[in-house]
Design an enzyme around this catalytic site. Structure first.
Site, PDB file in Angstrom:
ATOM      1  CB  SER A  82      -0.879  -0.012   1.243  1.00 49.13           C
ATOM      2  OG  SER A  82      -1.606   1.177   1.304  1.00 49.13           O
ATOM      3  NE  ARG A  83       3.130   1.547  -5.675  1.00 53.34           N
ATOM      4  CZ  ARG A  83       2.330   1.024  -6.575  1.00 53.34           C
ATOM      5  NH1 ARG A  83       1.207   1.623  -6.874  1.00 53.34           N
ATOM      6  NH2 ARG A  83       2.640  -0.087  -7.194  1.00 53.34           N
ATOM      7  CB  VAL A  84      -0.928   6.750  -0.216  1.00 49.88           C
ATOM      8  CG1 VAL A  84      -0.149   7.244  -1.403  1.00 49.88           C
ATOM      9  CG2 VAL A  84      -2.226   6.111  -0.653  1.00 49.88           C
TER      10      VAL A  84
END
Lengths: 124, 522
Positions: free
Chosen positions: B370-372
């Site tokens: 999950s990048r953010v």
């Protein structure tokens, strides 16, 4: 590649224009044979119509179609007085209109005085 | 009765006004496979809604291809009714859907028509607000960073791949790996949330039986009241399957624009891409890789770009997107999976092998990211789950040596044992999402080593009974405190330690907590 009636019409027009006057009938005959060879003979009426249309447009006229619900007599000729001499008029009988008349200009714009339209608008 | 009808008709006729005017018209010159070729209407706009007048009814179509002499239109209704020569009129409007809170709890098609047999959605359809299916995504200045968590209720996801409101997180995996279950659990878990988002489940090319099953589950679990289902089933024409995600997104945008949080699930975009490919090929658009049209990336990027977290000045609403992609034989490097992976802010990758081994959700922790979302992760979970990913990564490296465990040193054996425990802890049945407070407690217990001496096959019992024990004995002091402060402060941690130690003594003595607590209460 599928050839549309517009492409055929443009090609035959240019071919006829480039051919000597005496050869033009032969050019058109060869064109019909070429279209048939490509299996597009059913498109010929549309090609002819396209040729007609481009002729009328070139002269500054419009293609006008008037549809009646039933066959009329001399009344149809009265419509001609509303048109320019360059316009091309076609009369059709269309029982689907129920009553009244429908005028189509260049297959793009329409003035519909038919009863069918009124009934649809009222009950749909 | 007859008298009433006659009077009503008379009134309508008396009030009927009709002024014929010069109107733009077109003519159907070719039709078939849900596509119509129309001549005329040279001023039609791209994506304009067209009205085809057939002998029996009016059928709507969408102007898709604007060519020199013709319009390629996608038919949105009964294509069989359309004949060559039928009149076509422009409406001057782009395709839109009626939106409003009346949609909650309903199953609709992508044009907003009800499919659940519960009658009309809006009392007066003409007065309902309409949102266009294609809309420009919110601009940079209207957005803010993702900062609020969207709890899925699934331990592994909330701990390691946290999702924030306004994020786009892809769920990807082969068929039958539990993709829809994750989406469904996420919807069900919102029941526990204080600031509950509106959920929109978009079924694209799914079996009607599956959609009916999902609607039934949501209804039984009390989740349908905050959910809207948009369905373009496998029997729907490709045009409706193509429009379904945009319709779901438009509904979500309505709630976002009203300052609310919304969650939209696209199940699945692989079938959406297939529907778009079908339409494009029928419209003779040039095929590209895997025969998809050249703008397939743009189709998905403009859809997913509409997910956003708006700033306070713009109402502070959010639209979270959970697109689903089905891979073939685990190939995530195919065209559509790579496109959507690159568009989204992370992916949850599910693996068939793990699923058949009994690891459910069959989450591949290494490939999921999950990048953010970590910026939005609840502090309590962030604090307890910080080491989880690292410990699982170490376990995966050592996993191959499990079969030679007797030859390993004690430290390695301990790491493998811890990995096995954590894997067991992260297993979770579907349709039972957990509150984030429960997740925080369980993860704390596992990572603090309280489960190290519990046999693997008894971990689920331990987990269930511990939560039961804390709820009965320390509800306010632990669950209440974590829920209120959203963190695990020192005082709560000390209470939790005390509670777990108490419980372990009971558990190890073989008592069931329910009998123990009833003894205490008596």
């Amino acid at each position: 590649m599928k050839y549309t009636p517009e492409i055929y019409a443009r090609a035959v027009r240019e071919a006829i224009d480039e051919a000597p006057v005496g050869e033009r009938d032969k050019v058109f005959k060869r064109f019909v044979q070429a279209v048939a060879r490509k299996g597009d003979a059913r498109k010929l009426p549309a090609v002819v119509r396209e040729l007609e249309r481009s002729d009328v447009h070139a002269k500054g006229g419009r293609m006008v179609t008037i549809e009646f619900a039933r066959t009329l007599g001399h009344e149809t000729s009265e419509f001609k007085s509303f048109l320019k001499p360059e316009d091309h008029l076609e009369n059709r009988v269309n029982p689907d209109l129920v009553a009244g008349v429908r005028i189509t200009i260049d297959e793009e714009r329409e003035l519909d005085f038919s009863l069918a339209r009124r009934l649809n608008k009222m009950f749909r | 009765m007859h008298y009433d009808l006659v009077e009503k008709l008379k009134k309508e006729i008396a009030g009927f006004r009709d002024e014929p005017a010069l109107e733009a018209v077109g003519t159907v010159v070719e039709t078939g496979d849900g596509i119509a070729k129309i001549s005329g209407l040279s001023r039609a706009q791209s994506q304009e809604l067209l009205k085809i007048e057939t002998a029996s009814s009016e059928v709507f179509a969408l102007a898709f291809n604007l060519e020199e002499h013709f319009i390629g239109a996608v038919i949105l209704g009964v294509a069989e009714a359309i004949k060559i020569g039928d009149r076509v009129r422009g409406t001057g409007n782009v395709l839109s859907i009626p939106v409003g809170k009346e949609l909650l709890g309903r199953v609709v098609d992508p044009l907003g028509e009800p499919l659940d047999g519960k009658g009309a959605i809006f009392k007066d359809n003409g007065e309902a607000e309409r949102y266009p299916l294609e809309k420009k995504a919110p601009s940079v200045v209207a957005r803010e960073s993702v900062n609020t968590p969207l709890h899925t209720g699934i331990k592994a996801i909330d701990a390691m791949i946290p999702i924030g409101r306004g994020q786009r997180e892809l769920i990807i995996g082969d068929r039958q790996t539990g993709k829809t279950s994750i989406a469904l659990d996420t919807i069900l878990n919102q029941k526990n949330e204080e600031n509950r988002p509106i959920c929109i489940y978009v079924a694209i090319g799914q079996k009607q039986s599956k959609v009916a099953r999902i609607a039934k589950i949501l209804e039984e679990q009390g989740a349908l009241k905050y959910t809207i289902i948009v369905s373009a089933s496998a029997s729907s024409p490709a045009s409706l399957q193509y429009l379904a995600p945009s319709a779901g997104c438009a509904i979500g945008e309505y709630f976002m624009d009203h300052g609310k949080d919304a969650l939209v699930i696209y199940d699945d975009l692989s079938k959406h891409a297939d529907a778009y490919r079908e339409l494009s090929l029928l419209l003779r658009r040039p095929p590209g890789r895997e025969a998809y049209p050249g703008d397939i990336f743009y189709l998905h990027s403009r859809l997913l770009e509409r997910a956003a977290k708006l700033n306070k000045e713009n109402g502070g609403g959010s639209l979270t997107a959970l697109p689903i992609i089905e891979t073939k034989l685990g190939d995530i490097s195919a065209y559509i999976p790579t496109n959507v992976i690159s568009i989204t802010d992370g992916q949850i990758y599910l693996e068939s092998n793990l699923f058949y081994k009994g690891v459910r959700p069959a989450l591949n922790v290494g490939l999921s990211v999950s990048r953010v979302g970590s910026a939005a992760q609840t502090k309590a979970i962030k604090k307890v789950a910080g080491r989880l990913r690292l410990e699982l990564a170490q376990f995966r490296e050592l996993e191959a040596f499990v079969q030679f465990a007797s030859d390993l040193d004690d430290a390695t054996k301990q790491k493998i044992h811890r990995g096995q425990i954590l894997t067991e802890v992260l297993k979770q049945a579907d349709l039972v999402p957990l509150r984030f407070t429960d997740e925080a407690v369980i993860l704390y217990v596992a990572l603090a080593g309280y489960l190290d001496d519990v046999p693997t096959q008894r971990i689920k019992d331990f987990e269930r009974e511990l939560l039961d024990y804390i709820e009965k004995m320390y509800d306010d002091a632990i669950f209440g405190a974590i829920s209120k402060s959203r963190t695990l402060d020192d005082a709560t941690e000390a209470t939790l330690k005390k509670a777990v130690e108490e419980f372990k003594r009971i558990f190890n003595n073989g008592h069931r907590t329910s009998s123990w607590t009833s003894d205490v209460q008596n």
